[in-house]
Design an enzyme around this catalytic site. Structure first.
Site, PDB file in Angstrom:
ATOM      1  N   ASP A 162       0.869  -1.161   0.000  1.00 36.52           N
ATOM      2  CA  ASP A 162       0.000   0.000   0.000  1.00 36.52           C
ATOM      3  C   ASP A 162       0.920   1.229   0.000  1.00 36.52           C
ATOM      4  O   ASP A 162       2.093   1.128   0.393  1.00 36.52           O
ATOM      5  CB  ASP A 162      -0.878  -0.022   1.252  1.00 36.52           C
ATOM      6  N   ASP A 192      -0.036   5.084   0.951  1.00 43.34           N
ATOM      7  CA  ASP A 192      -0.206   6.070   2.005  1.00 43.34           C
ATOM      8  C   ASP A 192      -0.122   5.429   3.387  1.00 43.34           C
ATOM      9  O   ASP A 192      -0.807   4.443   3.681  1.00 43.34           O
ATOM     10  CB  ASP A 192      -1.550   6.778   1.853  1.00 43.34           C
TER      11      ASP A 192
END
Length: 283
Positions: free
Chosen positions: A81, A83
């Site tokens: 991922d 952020d």
């Protein structure tokens, strides 16, 4: 399957080491500097999370039960991922700061990460608050505020050196994922494309929204295209939007994550950097 228990992040107090050895029946203890202890050939006790994990957390130590002898090169794909995982910020919150709406957007971001709001709805609500923002702010966020998470570069370098394919699967924005893909040498990246008109953000995305289901779909597709088995895939995330993706991987890491994400991951890191994964699976 033989198991090891890896404890890392600092010095392990003797009393706590003794309790871990007694609880797991470890056959051998191997200190691995810096600040890593591996207990070999252990049994995972049913009450480890309730009895010993809180004591380790009080010492700011992370722990993981892992298959003995497994190396990073035994995997074929690692997916991050973006952020608050690969990078330290939530890009949409930083964009909102330039619009004077960071508090409003951050509140929705946090609720979405906890799984309290559907991601698609949360993204629509947050983006609507950014309508009219000068698109040049994207470059400022990337240049002034975006930092890699601790240990991210070291883990990525080791994974690439061990022959793993690398991917960013994000509900964030292509402006950031594409620059990171190019700068860091990722093999693949997917995310949402911000719609821009007349040099301003419209408050919408162009094309389909990359949500939890889309991230999981892309990971499964990459895994299948590479001819890998589930157990050869690592997925790393921090929020509810990552759970479906993490479920498609044989090994999932919740990095400084929300409780619901930690509960369903193979391993959680609350204190060490991403390169702590190399203490679990040496390159």
């Amino acid at each position: 399957m033989a198991l090891d228990l890896v404890i890392q992040g600092g010095a392990l107090p003797t009393f706590l080491l003794d309790r871990c050895v007694a609880a797991t029946g470890a056959k051998r203890v191997a200190p691995q500097p810096p600040q890593v202890t591996r207990l070999h050939d252990v049994t995972r006790p049913a009450d480890f999370e309730t009895e010993l994990a809180p004591l380790l957390a009080s010492e700011r130590l992370d722990w993981a039960f892992v298959e003995a002898g497994r190396k990073l090169s035994d995997f074929g794909l690692i997916a991050f991922d973006m952020d608050s995982t690969l990078i330290t910020i939530e890009c949409i919150d930083e964009l909102a700061d330039f619009a004077g709406k960071k508090a409003e957007v951050s509140e929705v971001t946090e609720a979405a990460m906890r799984g309290e709001i559907d991601y698609r709805e949360s993204l629509r609500r947050r983006l609507a608050l950014l309508a009219g923002l000068d698109a040049r702010v994207l470059a400022r966020v990337f240049g002034e505020r975006l930092l890699l998470s601790p240990g991210a570069r070291e883990l990525l370098d080791a994974a690439q050196g061990a022959g793993l394919r690398t991917a960013i699967l994000s509900g964030g924005f292509t402006y950031f994922t594409e620059r990171l893909r190019i700068e860091l040498g990722f093999d693949f990246a997917t995310s949402n494309e911000l719609e821009i008109c007349g040099g301003k953000l419209t408050g919408k995305v162009a094309g389909d929204i990359v949500d939890a289901a889309a991230k999981a779909h892309h990971l499964a597709r990459l895994r299948d295209e590479l001819g890998l088995h589930r157990e050869q895939v690592i997925a790393i995330g921090d929020g509810a939007n990552d759970l479906l993706m993490m479920a498609e991987a044989g090994f999932s890491l919740a990095y400084r994550a929300k409780p619901a994400t930690r509960a369903k991951a193979s391993v959680a890191f609350n204190f060490v950097g991403l390169d702590g994964l190399l203490n679990l699976f040496p390159a």
